[in-house]
Design a protein around this motif. Structure first.
Motif, PDB file in Angstrom:
ATOM      1  N   LEU A 167       9.129  22.362   4.908  1.00  0.00           N
ATOM      2  CA  LEU A 167      10.051  21.593   4.083  1.00  0.00           C
ATOM      3  C   LEU A 167      10.297  20.187   4.628  1.00  0.00           C
ATOM      4  N   SER A 168      10.031  19.992   5.900  1.00  0.00           N
ATOM      5  CA  SER A 168      10.270  18.686   6.530  1.00  0.00           C
ATOM      6  C   SER A 168       8.989  17.887   6.664  1.00  0.00           C
ATOM      7  N   VAL A 169       9.097  16.610   6.374  1.00  0.00           N
ATOM      8  CA  VAL A 169       7.976  15.687   6.563  1.00  0.00           C
ATOM      9  C   VAL A 169       8.475  14.513   7.412  1.00  0.00           C
ATOM     10  N   TYR A 170       7.650  14.123   8.365  1.00  0.00           N
ATOM     11  CA  TYR A 170       7.967  13.009   9.265  1.00  0.00           C
ATOM     12  C   TYR A 170       6.848  11.973   9.155  1.00  0.00           C
ATOM     13  N   TRP A 171       7.223  10.708   9.301  1.00  0.00           N
ATOM     14  CA  TRP A 171       6.228   9.637   9.368  1.00  0.00           C
ATOM     15  C   TRP A 171       6.351   8.933  10.710  1.00  0.00           C
ATOM     16  N   ALA A 223      10.001   5.317   1.973  1.00  0.00           N
ATOM     17  CA  ALA A 223       9.317   6.595   1.803  1.00  0.00           C
ATOM     18  C   ALA A 223      10.091   7.458   0.826  1.00  0.00           C
ATOM     19  N   GLN A 224       9.431   8.483   0.348  1.00  0.00           N
ATOM     20  CA  GLN A 224      10.105   9.479  -0.461  1.00  0.00           C
ATOM     21  C   GLN A 224       9.357  10.802  -0.361  1.00  0.00           C
ATOM     22  N   GLN A 225      10.078  11.862  -0.668  1.00  0.00           N
ATOM     23  CA  GLN A 225       9.469  13.188  -0.723  1.00  0.00           C
ATOM     24  C   GLN A 225       9.719  13.743  -2.115  1.00  0.00           C
ATOM     25  N   PHE A 226       8.673  14.215  -2.720  1.00  0.00           N
ATOM     26  CA  PHE A 226       8.712  14.644  -4.112  1.00  0.00           C
ATOM     27  C   PHE A 226       9.037  16.134  -4.224  1.00  0.00           C
ATOM     28  N   PRO A 227       9.374  16.596  -5.439  1.00  0.00           N
ATOM     29  CA  PRO A 227       9.712  18.025  -5.605  1.00  0.00           C
ATOM     30  C   PRO A 227       8.634  18.990  -5.117  1.00  0.00           C
ATOM     31  N   ASP A 228       7.374  18.578  -5.179  1.00  0.00           N
ATOM     32  CA  ASP A 228       6.326  19.478  -4.665  1.00  0.00           C
ATOM     33  C   ASP A 228       6.164  19.345  -3.148  1.00  0.00           C
ATOM     34  N   LEU A 229       7.041  18.589  -2.527  1.00  0.00           N
ATOM     35  CA  LEU A 229       7.170  18.384  -1.072  1.00  0.00           C
ATOM     36  C   LEU A 229       6.168  17.407  -0.484  1.00  0.00           C
ATOM     37  N   HIS A 230       5.241  16.887  -1.272  1.00  0.00           N
ATOM     38  CA  HIS A 230       4.386  15.854  -0.695  1.00  0.00           C
ATOM     39  C   HIS A 230       5.222  14.586  -0.514  1.00  0.00           C
ATOM     40  N   SER A 231       4.749  13.724   0.354  1.00  0.00           N
ATOM     41  CA  SER A 231       5.512  12.521   0.671  1.00  0.00           C
ATOM     42  C   SER A 231       4.619  11.290   0.577  1.00  0.00           C
ATOM     43  N   GLU A 232       5.236  10.166   0.291  1.00  0.00           N
ATOM     44  CA  GLU A 232       4.528   8.893   0.263  1.00  0.00           C
ATOM     45  C   GLU A 232       5.293   7.879   1.092  1.00  0.00           C
ATOM     46  N   LEU A 233       4.527   7.086   1.839  1.00  0.00           N
ATOM     47  CA  LEU A 233       5.082   5.987   2.628  1.00  0.00           C
ATOM     48  C   LEU A 233       4.583   4.697   2.000  1.00  0.00           C
ATOM     49  N   VAL A 289       0.839  -1.194   0.000  1.00  0.00           N
ATOM     50  CA  VAL A 289       0.000   0.000   0.000  1.00  0.00           C
ATOM     51  C   VAL A 289       0.880   1.252   0.000  1.00  0.00           C
ATOM     52  N   THR A 290       0.281   2.342  -0.420  1.00  0.00           N
ATOM     53  CA  THR A 290       0.968   3.633  -0.407  1.00  0.00           C
ATOM     54  C   THR A 290       0.112   4.647   0.329  1.00  0.00           C
ATOM     55  N   LEU A 291       0.725   5.297   1.310  1.00  0.00           N
ATOM     56  CA  LEU A 291       0.053   6.352   2.072  1.00  0.00           C
ATOM     57  C   LEU A 291       0.631   7.680   1.610  1.00  0.00           C
ATOM     58  N   ARG A 292      -0.236   8.669   1.517  1.00  0.00           N
ATOM     59  CA  ARG A 292       0.192   9.952   0.977  1.00  0.00           C
ATOM     60  C   ARG A 292       0.012  11.065   1.990  1.00  0.00           C
ATOM     61  N   GLN A 338      12.265  10.765   8.438  1.00  0.00           N
ATOM     62  CA  GLN A 338      12.103  12.180   8.166  1.00  0.00           C
ATOM     63  C   GLN A 338      12.735  12.523   6.823  1.00  0.00           C
ATOM     64  N   TYR A 339      12.034  13.348   6.065  1.00  0.00           N
ATOM     65  CA  TYR A 339      12.575  13.914   4.836  1.00  0.00           C
ATOM     66  C   TYR A 339      12.617  15.426   4.951  1.00  0.00           C
ATOM     67  N   TYR A 340      13.654  16.001   4.397  1.00  0.00           N
ATOM     68  CA  TYR A 340      13.771  17.454   4.378  1.00  0.00           C
ATOM     69  C   TYR A 340      14.095  17.887   2.956  1.00  0.00           C
ATOM     70  N   ASN A 341      13.197  18.631   2.369  1.00  0.00           N
ATOM     71  CA  ASN A 341      13.387  19.193   1.024  1.00  0.00           C
ATOM     72  C   ASN A 341      13.812  18.114   0.024  1.00  0.00           C
ATOM     73  N   GLY A 342      13.182  16.967   0.112  1.00  0.00           N
ATOM     74  CA  GLY A 342      13.416  15.900  -0.853  1.00  0.00           C
ATOM     75  C   GLY A 342      14.469  14.881  -0.458  1.00  0.00           C
ATOM     76  N   GLU A 343      15.211  15.176   0.606  1.00  0.00           N
ATOM     77  CA  GLU A 343      16.293  14.261   1.000  1.00  0.00           C
ATOM     78  C   GLU A 343      15.963  13.584   2.328  1.00  0.00           C
ATOM     79  N   GLU A 344      16.349  12.327   2.476  1.00  0.00           N
ATOM     80  CA  GLU A 344      16.167  11.644   3.754  1.00  0.00           C
ATOM     81  C   GLU A 344      17.062  12.317   4.789  1.00  0.00           C
TER      82      GLU A 344
END
Lengths: 113, 109
Positions: free
Chosen positions: A30-34, A66-76, A19-22, A48-54
């Motif tokens: 700029l930072s996303v955490y799961w 997980a990843q963070q895309f250029p538009d800053l949304h993230s998927e797990l 599955v993929t969670l968005r 944690q991702y910050y500006n596209g980088e783990e």
């Protein structure tokens, strides 16, 4: 409303599936955490991702990525799902990579049957 | 190995009285502490924080106390209101954030 959105709200799937969670962070963050919250457990930091980088990694299983895309949304991405993966998955965001105050989304409840 | 412990799973308090929620930690490298509040079907919401260089921080009805020698922090809510009924999570940061299991506060009218 924290400004962080997560989809889907609920997900029911079978063991062995993937599955993929968005997550979409607050505007400007700029930072996303799961995090994972299992029954009667606190929130366990996954990644944690910050500006596209783990940026930081917690107790994340190898089956999870997980990843963070250029538009800053993230998927797990959760694969080869097991019954024990059933949990609430929260995404949070913050302005930068050292922000202590994080803004949480409403979570995705995953049920693996 | 739980680095942040909230030993009381639940707490019941009368409206208007003081609510005291406790949290213990083991890692002396934690430099920042936070409390989050969570209502059902919602994500946690930041409530109040304290840096390790302070021993008290106050914000309206909410005060957090930090006792570094005892590795203990507490959240005081005065006066307690029915809308405060929620699960409260203590969190500590090295970073990243490490959360306790939460304490469910019920404020009875």
């Amino acid at each position: 409303d924290s400004g962080v959105t997560q989809t889907p709200k609920h997900l029911i799937t079978a063991t062995g599936q993937r599955v993929t969670l968005r997550c979409s962070p607050r505007s400007g963050d700029l930072s996303v955490y799961w995090y994972q919250q299992s029954l009667d457990q606190g929130l366990q930091f996954l990644i944690q991702y910050y500006n596209g980088e783990e940026r930081a990694k917690g107790n994340i299983l190898e089956r999870f990525s997980a990843q963070q895309f250029p538009d800053l949304h993230s998927e797990l991405n959760l694969s080869s799902l097991e019954l024990g993966d059933s949990a609430l998955y929260f995404c949070a965001s913050s302005a930068d990579y050292l922000s202590y105050e994080q803004y949480f989304g409403p979570g995705t409840r995953l049920t693996v049957t | 190995d739980q680095q942040v412990k909230q030993n009381s799973p639940s707490l019941s308090v009368q409206e208007g009285r003081i609510s005291i929620l406790n949290c213990d930690y083991t890692n002396s490298m934690f430099d920042y502490f936070l409390w989050y509040k969570k209502y059902p079907a919602e994500g946690p919401t930041f409530l109040i924080s304290i840096s390790s260089i302070k021993d008290k921080n106050e914000d309206g009805r909410f005060t957090v106390f930090l006792n570094k020698s005892a590795k203990h922090l507490s959240l005081h809510i005065v006066p307690s209101q029915p809308g405060d009924s929620a699960v409260y999570f203590c969190a500590a940061s090295a970073p990243p954030l490490v959360f306790g299991k939460g304490t469910r506060l019920s404020v009875i009218a």
